[in-house]
Scaffold this motif. Structure first.
Motif, mmCIF file in Angstrom:
data_model
loop_
_atom_site.group_PDB
_atom_site.id
_atom_site.type_symbol
_atom_site.label_atom_id
_atom_site.label_comp_id
_atom_site.label_asym_id
_atom_site.label_seq_id
_atom_site.Cartn_x
_atom_site.Cartn_y
_atom_site.Cartn_z
ATOM 1 N N PHE A 62 0.790 -1.262 0.155
ATOM 2 C CA PHE A 62 0.157 -0.008 0.040
ATOM 3 C C PHE A 62 0.875 1.199 -0.253
ATOM 4 O O PHE A 62 1.279 1.744 1.107
ATOM 5 N N ASN A 63 1.443 1.586 -1.173
ATOM 6 C CA ASN A 63 2.056 2.864 -1.307
ATOM 7 C C ASN A 63 1.885 3.705 -2.729
ATOM 8 O O ASN A 63 0.955 3.043 -3.551
ATOM 9 N N VAL A 64 2.118 4.973 -2.655
ATOM 10 C CA VAL A 64 1.992 5.545 -3.887
ATOM 11 C C VAL A 64 2.999 6.372 -4.152
ATOM 12 O O VAL A 64 4.178 6.515 -3.578
ATOM 13 N N VAL A 65 3.216 6.724 -5.586
ATOM 14 C CA VAL A 65 4.338 7.638 -5.839
ATOM 15 C C VAL A 65 4.053 9.078 -5.536
ATOM 16 O O VAL A 65 3.026 9.608 -5.776
ATOM 17 N N ARG A 66 5.058 9.649 -5.034
ATOM 18 C CA ARG A 66 5.161 10.964 -4.708
ATOM 19 C C ARG A 66 5.765 11.970 -5.752
ATOM 20 O O ARG A 66 5.123 12.969 -5.776
ATOM 21 N N GLU A 67 6.984 11.175 -6.161
ATOM 22 C CA GLU A 67 7.649 12.512 -7.059
ATOM 23 C C GLU A 67 8.070 11.373 -8.163
ATOM 24 O O GLU A 67 8.181 10.068 -8.119
ATOM 25 N N TYR A 68 8.277 11.895 -9.673
ATOM 26 C CA TYR A 68 8.528 11.283 -10.703
ATOM 27 C C TYR A 68 9.387 12.332 -11.545
ATOM 28 O O TYR A 68 9.015 13.321 -11.801
ATOM 29 N N GLN A 69 10.455 11.763 -11.972
ATOM 30 C CA GLN A 69 11.470 12.710 -12.762
ATOM 31 C C GLN A 69 12.061 11.974 -13.820
ATOM 32 O O GLN A 69 12.541 10.754 -13.554
ATOM 33 N N ILE A 70 11.964 12.295 -15.024
ATOM 34 C CA ILE A 70 12.671 11.573 -16.132
ATOM 35 C C ILE A 70 13.349 12.281 -17.021
ATOM 36 O O ILE A 70 13.034 13.590 -17.255
ATOM 37 N N THR A 71 14.573 12.133 -17.487
ATOM 38 C CA THR A 71 15.224 12.712 -18.396
ATOM 39 C C THR A 71 15.442 11.600 -19.905
ATOM 40 O O THR A 71 15.691 10.568 -19.656
ATOM 41 N N PHE A 72 15.048 12.259 -20.938
ATOM 42 C CA PHE A 72 14.976 11.376 -22.140
ATOM 43 C C PHE A 72 16.283 11.848 -22.766
ATOM 44 O O PHE A 72 16.579 12.734 -23.196
ATOM 45 N N HIS A 73 16.912 10.674 -23.534
ATOM 46 C CA HIS A 73 18.282 10.620 -24.046
ATOM 47 C C HIS A 73 18.121 10.358 -25.607
ATOM 48 O O HIS A 73 18.581 10.994 -26.528
ATOM 49 N N THR A 74 17.371 9.064 -26.009
ATOM 50 C CA THR A 74 17.117 8.775 -27.264
ATOM 51 C C THR A 74 15.914 8.190 -27.591
ATOM 52 O O THR A 74 15.526 7.269 -26.514
ATOM 53 N N PRO A 75 15.110 8.502 -28.274
ATOM 54 C CA PRO A 75 13.777 7.751 -28.600
ATOM 55 C C PRO A 75 13.823 6.216 -28.802
ATOM 56 O O PRO A 75 14.815 5.747 -29.283
ATOM 57 N N ILE A 76 12.757 5.565 -28.152
ATOM 58 C CA ILE A 76 12.848 4.201 -28.385
ATOM 59 C C ILE A 76 11.773 4.155 -29.936
ATOM 60 O O ILE A 76 10.685 4.953 -29.894
ATOM 61 N N ARG A 77 12.509 3.331 -30.829
ATOM 62 C CA ARG A 77 11.721 3.480 -32.114
ATOM 63 C C ARG A 77 11.096 2.169 -32.362
ATOM 64 O O ARG A 77 11.860 1.201 -32.328
ATOM 65 N N GLY A 78 9.722 1.988 -32.499
ATOM 66 C CA GLY A 78 8.933 0.912 -33.089
ATOM 67 C C GLY A 78 8.873 -0.090 -31.652
ATOM 68 O O GLY A 78 9.291 0.370 -30.354
ATOM 69 N N THR A 79 8.368 -1.378 -31.997
ATOM 70 C CA THR A 79 7.844 -2.159 -30.898
ATOM 71 C C THR A 79 9.214 -3.235 -30.391
ATOM 72 O O THR A 79 10.319 -3.255 -31.163
ATOM 73 N N GLY A 80 9.004 -3.979 -29.432
ATOM 74 C CA GLY A 80 10.121 -4.917 -29.064
ATOM 75 C C GLY A 80 10.291 -4.875 -27.570
ATOM 76 O O GLY A 80 9.511 -4.188 -26.803
ATOM 77 N N GLU A 81 11.287 -5.770 -27.132
ATOM 78 C CA GLU A 81 11.624 -5.567 -25.686
ATOM 79 C C GLU A 81 12.680 -4.690 -25.101
ATOM 80 O O GLU A 81 13.484 -4.573 -26.174
ATOM 81 N N ILE A 82 12.418 -3.960 -24.048
ATOM 82 C CA ILE A 82 13.380 -3.103 -23.683
ATOM 83 C C ILE A 82 13.659 -3.522 -22.122
ATOM 84 O O ILE A 82 12.977 -4.526 -21.679
ATOM 85 N N ASP A 83 14.474 -3.065 -21.518
ATOM 86 C CA ASP A 83 14.982 -3.439 -20.147
ATOM 87 C C ASP A 83 14.439 -2.060 -19.067
ATOM 88 O O ASP A 83 15.048 -0.929 -19.508
ATOM 89 N N VAL A 84 13.975 -2.163 -17.997
ATOM 90 C CA VAL A 84 13.885 -1.330 -17.078
ATOM 91 C C VAL A 84 14.671 -1.767 -15.964
ATOM 92 O O VAL A 84 14.629 -2.728 -15.459
ATOM 93 N N ARG A 85 15.818 -0.818 -15.511
ATOM 94 C CA ARG A 85 16.682 -1.063 -14.597
ATOM 95 C C ARG A 85 16.436 -0.334 -13.590
ATOM 96 O O ARG A 85 16.241 1.151 -13.551
ATOM 97 N N PHE A 86 16.485 -0.874 -12.397
ATOM 98 C CA PHE A 86 16.125 0.263 -11.019
ATOM 99 C C PHE A 86 16.610 -0.325 -9.871
ATOM 100 O O PHE A 86 17.113 -1.296 -9.876
ATOM 101 N N TRP A 87 17.052 0.686 -8.975
ATOM 102 C CA TRP A 87 17.623 0.559 -7.767
ATOM 103 C C TRP A 87 16.933 1.402 -6.651
ATOM 104 O O TRP A 87 16.309 2.208 -6.890
ATOM 105 N N LEU A 88 17.429 1.254 -5.345
ATOM 106 C CA LEU A 88 17.157 2.236 -4.469
ATOM 107 C C LEU A 88 18.147 3.174 -4.203
ATOM 108 O O LEU A 88 19.172 2.684 -3.731
ATOM 109 N N ASP A 89 18.119 4.221 -4.203
ATOM 110 C CA ASP A 89 19.209 5.299 -3.989
ATOM 111 C C ASP A 89 19.275 5.368 -2.163
ATOM 112 O O ASP A 89 20.099 5.580 -1.642
ATOM 113 N N ARG A 90 17.740 5.258 -1.746
ATOM 114 C CA ARG A 90 17.527 5.808 -0.379
ATOM 115 C C ARG A 90 16.461 4.970 0.020
ATOM 116 O O ARG A 90 15.433 4.897 -0.528
ATOM 117 N N MET A 91 16.597 4.489 1.390
ATOM 118 C CA MET A 91 15.175 3.941 1.936
ATOM 119 C C MET A 91 15.204 4.472 3.316
ATOM 120 O O MET A 91 15.714 4.420 4.270
#
Length: 145
Positions: A62-91
């Protein structure tokens, strides 16, 4: 950072579907948040922190997103599989501060990166509440060194 993270956190593959694309044939900017959300939800669900029958399996689900920030570098063109990499900077006591990257499946291209802060809520009061010891132990495996 425009190099894919390899040594900490998690990597969850996600499909890009035709209806995720905009009129130019690139992934619509709003879909990045959805891909990140789905990847994080899948990772936690594999550790039995999810919703079943409309109810949280643990208080930490039971949790919610408080903040969301994103920087785009290169567009994803078309369909297919991508990876989402994530980690915790702070708990924190009631918050979890994620870092994330959306990369090519071969990790050679970082399409976007950012941060997301989740807050654990008490379902009765809808106010911030501390993460449980079990939730903290699971989250510790995502902590950035």
């Amino acid at each position: 950072m425009t190099t894919a993270v390899h040594t900490y956190g998690a990597v969850v593959p996600q499909p890009v579907h035709f209806d995720d694309l905009d009129a130019m044939g690139v992934l619509h900017n709003s879909r990045y948040a959805v891909l990140v959300e789905r990847a994080i939800v899948v990772w936690w669900a594999e550790r039995r922190v999810s919703f079943t029958g409309g109810r949280p399996t643990t208080p930490d689900a039971f949790n919610v997103v408080r903040e969301y920030q994103i920087t785009f570098h290169t567009p994803i063109r078309g369909t297919g599989e991508i990876d989402v990499r994530f980690w915790l900077d702070r708990m924190g006591t009631t918050s979890a501060e994620y870092g994330f990257q959306v990369t090519s499946a071969d990790a050679q291209t970082v399409y976007a990166e950012g941060r997301r802060v989740n807050i654990r809520l008490d379902p009765a009061t809808m106010r911030p509440a501390p993460w449980t010891p079990d939730g903290r132990a699971i989250a510790a495996t995502l902590l950035r060194p």
